[in-house]
Design a protein around this motif. Structure first.
Motif, PDB file in Angstrom:
ATOM      1  N   ARG A  17       5.928  -8.832   5.998  1.00 29.53           N
ATOM      2  CA  ARG A  17       4.893  -7.919   5.518  1.00 29.53           C
ATOM      3  C   ARG A  17       4.840  -6.667   6.403  1.00 29.53           C
ATOM      4  N   ARG A  20       7.747  -4.367   5.784  1.00 29.02           N
ATOM      5  CA  ARG A  20       7.526  -3.647   4.535  1.00 29.02           C
ATOM      6  C   ARG A  20       6.571  -2.471   4.763  1.00 29.02           C
ATOM      7  N   SER A  21       5.530  -2.716   5.531  1.00 29.06           N
ATOM      8  CA  SER A  21       4.558  -1.662   5.853  1.00 29.06           C
ATOM      9  C   SER A  21       5.220  -0.535   6.639  1.00 29.06           C
ATOM     10  N   GLN A  24       7.211   1.576   4.336  1.00 31.19           N
ATOM     11  CA  GLN A  24       6.343   2.459   3.552  1.00 31.19           C
ATOM     12  C   GLN A  24       5.892   3.649   4.400  1.00 31.19           C
ATOM     13  N   ALA A  47      -1.208   2.841  -0.043  1.00 29.42           N
ATOM     14  CA  ALA A  47      -0.349   1.661  -0.183  1.00 29.42           C
ATOM     15  C   ALA A  47      -0.039   1.051   1.184  1.00 29.42           C
ATOM     16  N   VAL A  48       0.193   1.910   2.185  1.00 30.19           N
ATOM     17  CA  VAL A  48       0.447   1.422   3.540  1.00 30.19           C
ATOM     18  C   VAL A  48      -0.789   0.695   4.060  1.00 30.19           C
ATOM     19  N   SER A  50      -3.126  -0.799   2.372  1.00 25.96           N
ATOM     20  CA  SER A  50      -3.257  -2.066   1.657  1.00 25.96           C
ATOM     21  C   SER A  50      -2.282  -3.103   2.208  1.00 25.96           C
ATOM     22  N   SER A  51      -1.074  -2.674   2.492  1.00 28.18           N
ATOM     23  CA  SER A  51      -0.068  -3.582   3.028  1.00 28.18           C
ATOM     24  C   SER A  51      -0.464  -4.086   4.415  1.00 28.18           C
ATOM     25  N   LYS A  54      -3.133  -6.666   4.109  1.00 33.20           N
ATOM     26  CA  LYS A  54      -2.575  -7.962   3.731  1.00 33.20           C
ATOM     27  C   LYS A  54      -1.947  -8.660   4.937  1.00 33.20           C
ATOM     28  N   ALA A  55      -1.286  -7.889   5.799  1.00 28.46           N
ATOM     29  CA  ALA A  55      -0.711  -8.475   7.015  1.00 28.46           C
ATOM     30  C   ALA A  55      -1.823  -9.016   7.908  1.00 28.46           C
TER      31      ALA A  55
END
Length: 90
Positions: A17, A20-21, A24, A47-48, A50-51, A54-55
């Motif tokens: 995760r 991925r961030s 982004q 989006a970053v 939000s990512s 989530k992490a």
């Protein structure tokens, strides 16, 4: 919440995760170098964010599971549900 079959969040999931961030965020920096419109940059920054949220959720979930590792599955599910609600109010 993303978990393994056993219900535990793994370091690999958290690292995935975060990578991925980071990707982004690199994309946002390229957008800025390319003088992309503010609206486009803000959408990607959202989006970053939000990512990353989530992490953070995965890290917290892993900690909760480690702390209640002996509690029954219903208690763990209640903790996870409460965590979901908390992070949705952010």
């Amino acid at each position: 919440m993303t978990t393994t079959d056993e219900g535990y969040v793994t370091s690999k999931q958290i690292k995935s995760r975060l990578k991925r961030s980071a990707g982004q965020l690199d994309g946002v920096l390229r957008m800025m170098d390319d003088n992309r419109p503010c609206d486009d940059v803000l959408v990607q920054l959202s989006a970053v964010k939000s990512s990353i949220d989530k992490a953070m959720k995965l890290v917290i979930a892993r900690n909760i599971i480690n702390c209640v590792d002996g509690s029954d599955q219903m208690d763990v599910q209640k903790f996870e549900h409460s965590l979901d609600l908390l992070l949705k109010t952010k």
